[in-house]
Motif scaffolding. Structure first.
Motif, PDB file in Angstrom:
ATOM      1  N   HIS A   1       0.819  -1.215   0.000  1.00 31.99           N
ATOM      2  CA  HIS A   1       0.000   0.000   0.000  1.00 31.99           C
ATOM      3  C   HIS A   1       0.854   1.266   0.000  1.00 31.99           C
ATOM      4  O   HIS A   1       0.338   2.371   0.231  1.00 31.99           O
ATOM      5  N   GLY A   2       2.150   1.104  -0.266  1.00 29.45           N
ATOM      6  CA  GLY A   2       3.025   2.250  -0.396  1.00 29.45           C
ATOM      7  C   GLY A   2       3.317   2.976   0.895  1.00 29.45           C
ATOM      8  O   GLY A   2       3.617   4.182   0.887  1.00 29.45           O
ATOM      9  N   LYS A   3       3.250   2.251   2.026  1.00 32.26           N
ATOM     10  CA  LYS A   3       3.470   2.866   3.328  1.00 32.26           C
ATOM     11  C   LYS A   3       4.661   2.229   4.030  1.00 32.26           C
ATOM     12  O   LYS A   3       4.967   1.058   3.840  1.00 32.26           O
ATOM     13  N   ALA A   4       5.299   3.016   4.880  1.00 25.58           N
ATOM     14  CA  ALA A   4       6.483   2.539   5.594  1.00 25.58           C
ATOM     15  C   ALA A   4       6.126   1.772   6.858  1.00 25.58           C
ATOM     16  O   ALA A   4       7.004   1.165   7.476  1.00 25.58           O
ATOM     17  N   ALA A   5       4.852   1.794   7.257  1.00 24.21           N
ATOM     18  CA  ALA A   5       4.415   1.079   8.455  1.00 24.21           C
ATOM     19  C   ALA A   5       2.940   0.720   8.311  1.00 24.21           C
ATOM     20  O   ALA A   5       2.170   1.456   7.675  1.00 24.21           O
TER      21      ALA A   5
ATOM     22  N   ALA B   1       9.021   3.663  13.785  1.00 20.63           N
ATOM     23  CA  ALA B   1      10.405   4.079  14.016  1.00 20.63           C
ATOM     24  C   ALA B   1      10.582   5.569  13.733  1.00 20.63           C
ATOM     25  O   ALA B   1       9.822   6.184  12.978  1.00 20.63           O
ATOM     26  N   ALA B   2      11.619   6.141  14.332  1.00 17.30           N
ATOM     27  CA  ALA B   2      11.859   7.581  14.222  1.00 17.30           C
ATOM     28  C   ALA B   2      11.964   8.040  12.770  1.00 17.30           C
ATOM     29  O   ALA B   2      11.434   9.099  12.406  1.00 17.30           O
ATOM     30  N   ALA B   3      12.633   7.254  11.935  1.00 18.10           N
ATOM     31  CA  ALA B   3      12.805   7.645  10.537  1.00 18.10           C
ATOM     32  C   ALA B   3      11.465   7.769   9.819  1.00 18.10           C
ATOM     33  O   ALA B   3      11.304   8.599   8.914  1.00 18.10           O
TER      34      ALA B   3
ATOM     35  N   GLN C   1       3.297  13.420  12.263  1.00 21.35           N
ATOM     36  CA  GLN C   1       3.683  14.726  12.776  1.00 21.35           C
ATOM     37  C   GLN C   1       2.468  15.502  13.271  1.00 21.35           C
ATOM     38  O   GLN C   1       2.519  16.180  14.306  1.00 21.35           O
ATOM     39  N   SER C   2       1.365  15.372  12.541  1.00 18.49           N
ATOM     40  CA  SER C   2       0.138  16.057  12.949  1.00 18.49           C
ATOM     41  C   SER C   2      -0.426  15.470  14.246  1.00 18.49           C
ATOM     42  O   SER C   2      -0.863  16.215  15.131  1.00 18.49           O
TER      43      SER C   2
END
Length: 260
Positions: free
Chosen positions: A23-27, A61-63, A72-73
């Motif tokens: 789904h194109g997401k990092a998490a 994760a922080a990255a 961030q929101s």
């Protein structure tokens, strides 16, 4: 009942999350469900709940957090703070409890996209009245089958009942940390069932596999093995049994939300 903090477990297990990548997401918690990410839906629910007043998001994760506008929101308003996840869900929960230093605290997961405020309120109100140190919410299997007959969920089968997890837990006091430490030991051995059997005793495992272990006996054993009192309470809401970790779950959740 005074409002309590919530701990939202939003980290990734070791290895590649192919569902997230698809789904194109990092998490996984960033996967959109009907236009809004899982984690955004969970935090919105908790902010709407009368039982909850802020808390801690543990992961991703922080990255990931540094480059994701949604994360961030969510942490930008200051009521929910972010910390780096530990090596697994229970270790992450322990880390969050240590950071908060407040009890009781609700523990849930960041992909709980169908969680509703009234379910959170009812669970917290019931669990906080318990005499136990740690409370797990369980959804009756029949409730899930009636609402979502085609959904495949992990089932906990006992001699007297069958349940699905609600991914809602209450750690009531510092003694309840012992339940999380047991959970950590079991997680560490999840690929070595003989080690899990050693933790819970072979006879216990045999009784569970042959469905001769009752719900009450199970939680008595968990209490004995952990060194704190662990109980369960019923969460009679099928949506509480659905977390989003597959395309089937995603389709189910979007169908449910479309019907609201």
């Amino acid at each position: 009942m005074d409002a309590m903090c919530a701990i939202v477990l939003a980290g990734e297990r070791p290895g590649v999350n192919r569902f997230a990548l698809e789904h194109g997401k990092a998490a996984g918690v960033l996967i959109p469900v009907a236009g809004r990410s899982c984690i955004e839906r969970v935090i919105t629910t908790l902010r709407t709940s009368a039982a909850i007043s802020g808390g801690m998001i543990v992961g991703p994760a922080a990255a990931v957090v540094e480059t994701d506008a949604v994360m961030q929101s969510l942490i930008g308003t200051g009521d929910f703070h972010w910390i780096e996840p530990a090596r697994g869900p229970s270790a992450s929960a322990l880390s969050a409890v240590d950071h908060l230093g407040r009890y009781p605290a609700l523990i849930t997961v960041g992909d709980h996209a169908l969680l509703e405020p009234h379910v959170v309120d009812e669970f917290c109100a019931t669990a906080v009245q318990s005499h136990a140190d740690f409370v797990a919410g369980l959804v009756p299997l029949e409730t899930v089958k009636i609402a979502f007959p085609e959904s495949r969920r992990t089932i906990l089968r006992f001699s007297d009942a069958a349940f699905c997890s609600s991914n809602l837990f209450l750690i009531k006091n510092p003694q309840g940390r012992a339940a999380l430490r047991l959970w950590t030991r079991l997680e560490d051995d999840r690929k070595r069932p003989w080690r899990i059997a050693g933790q819970l005793r072979w006879l216990t495992l045999a009784r569970y596999l042959t469905r001769t272990l009752s719900t009450r006996d199970t939680f008595n054993i968990l209490s004995k093995r952990s060194g704190c009192e662990v109980v369960h309470c019923t969460v009679d809401n099928a949506r509480a049994a659905v977390d989003i970790d597959s395309n089937d779950d995603l389709r189910l959740a979007e169908r449910v939300l479309a019907d609201v």
